[in-house]
Design an enzyme around this catalytic site. Structure first.
Site, PDB file in Angstrom:
ATOM      1  N   ALA A  44      -5.498   1.989  -4.450  1.00  0.00           N
ATOM      2  CA  ALA A  44      -6.414   0.861  -4.556  1.00  0.00           C
ATOM      3  C   ALA A  44      -5.698  -0.242  -5.324  1.00  0.00           C
ATOM      4  CB  ALA A  44      -7.672   1.294  -5.283  1.00  0.00           C
ATOM      5  N   GLY A  74      -5.655   5.910  -3.839  1.00  0.00           N
ATOM      6  CA  GLY A  74      -6.509   5.642  -2.680  1.00  0.00           C
ATOM      7  C   GLY A  74      -5.748   5.771  -1.364  1.00  0.00           C
ATOM      8  N   GLU A 131      -5.801   9.320  -0.594  1.00  0.00           N
ATOM      9  CA  GLU A 131      -7.193   9.644  -0.241  1.00  0.00           C
ATOM     10  C   GLU A 131      -7.531   9.138   1.161  1.00  0.00           C
ATOM     11  OE1 GLU A 131      -8.591   7.869  -3.918  1.00  0.00           O
ATOM     12  OE2 GLU A 131      -9.500   9.767  -4.508  1.00  0.00           O
ATOM     13  N   GLU A 171      -3.558   8.320 -10.544  1.00  0.00           N
ATOM     14  CA  GLU A 171      -4.557   7.531 -11.294  1.00  0.00           C
ATOM     15  C   GLU A 171      -4.554   7.866 -12.779  1.00  0.00           C
ATOM     16  OE1 GLU A 171      -5.104   9.116  -8.419  1.00  0.00           O
ATOM     17  OE2 GLU A 171      -6.421   7.954  -7.110  1.00  0.00           O
TER      18      GLU A 171
END
Ligand code: HXC
Length: 259
Positions: free
Chosen positions: A67, A110, A113, A133
């Site tokens: 992200a 992300g 993911e 993260e």
């Protein structure tokens, strides 16, 4: 529709669409707009009867490095609650057609993911998977703790999530995270090859089968078995089932029309 951060070809190959994440300078960091564009593109390809399989890819350097940290940096918990970005992720997960992630380079946070939200992963030997993260004071939020653990087991998932360590494509293959690993110049071709196999099948049974496999993740065994059974019966409402079985009996290749 015009997209700023993705490139979409609905007929990349017969019945195969491709979505390329396209923020190369930022290693395809997933900002909110990119995710909204991805959601819109997938919804539109899902509606397109000509499309039977979708490939999501990045470039050789990065599938996606996570992200967008710069966009998240100053956000409060309440900002995130209001933005509700995971609604977008939930919609992506609901795509009915099979999605293959073709991953080269970084698939982090992300990005990892997103690859795991797809149905299969074809990796270049340069791919690196990770949930880093923890190194920036947060933790995975788009399914990483759940999907990674289901894919690779507790030991490796815990280590990756708690230390942020990356794993190579080869390690990801051994751990069961990816379907295939090939040379960097071949990863997209290999994803297309896999997609072509899928497009040869009945789109109806593919849809029902995908839905049933995913059910294994969010239900107990008995509920999953009933769900599978109902979708199995549903296949027999299709012309493709008749065609597939007749073709077998007549020793010829079936021609599936998605009816
Ligand atoms: C914003 C990013 C970014 C990211 C890279 N960039 N990753 N920008 N968000 N996630 C930007 C860098 O700032 C830099 O921009 C440019 O891309 C190139 O990156 P470099 O760091 O210079 O490249 P390199 O040295 O090769 O290192 C590559 C890297 C590193 C190891 C992938 O960039 C990195 O650690 N990125 C962050 C990975 C990460 O923590 N991901 C998880 C994010 S949180 P400039 O302008 O400086 O050139 C997350 C939560 C998801 O994903 C849950 C909710 C959806």
């Amino acid at each position: 529709m015009n997209y700023e951060f993705i490139l979409v070809e609905s007929e990349y190959q017969p019945h195969i669409a491709i979505i390329r994440l396209n923020r190369p300078k930022e290693l395809n960091a997933l900002n909110l707009q990119l995710m909204l564009e991805l959601k819109a593109a997938l919804a539109s390809l899902d509606e397109d009867d000509n499309v039977r399989c979708i490939i999501i890819t990045g470039n050789q350097q990065a599938f996606a490095a996570g992200a967008d940290i710069k966009q998240m940096e100053s956000k409060t918990a309440i900002d995130l609650l209001k933005i509700d970005q995971f609604e977008t992720w939930d919609q992506i997960r609901k795509t009915k057609k099979p999605i293959i992630a073709a991953v080269s380079g970084f698939a982090l946070g992300g990005g990892c993911e997103l690859a795991m939200t797809c149905d299969m992963i074809v990796a270049s030997e340069t791919a690196k998977f990770g949930q880093p993260e923890i190194k920036i004071g947060i933790m995975p939020g788009a399914g990483g703790t759940q999907r990674l653990t289901r894919a690779v087991g507790k030991a490796l998932a815990m280590e990756m999530v708690l230390t942020g360590k990356f794993i190579s494509a080869e390690e990801a293959m051994k751990a069961g995270l990816v379907n295939r690993v090939v040379a960097e110049e071949l990863y997209l071709d290999e994803a297309v090859k896999l997609a072509k196999e899928v497009t040869q099948m009945s789109p109806i049974s593919i849809r029902l089968a995908k839905e049933s496999v995913l059910k294994a993740f969010d239900s107990g065994l008995q509920e999953g078995l009933y769900f599978e059974r109902k979708n199995f019966y549903m296949c027999f409402a299709s012309e493709d089932q008749k065609e597939g079985m007749q073709a077998f009996v007549e020793k010829r290749k079936p021609k599936f029309e998605g009816k």
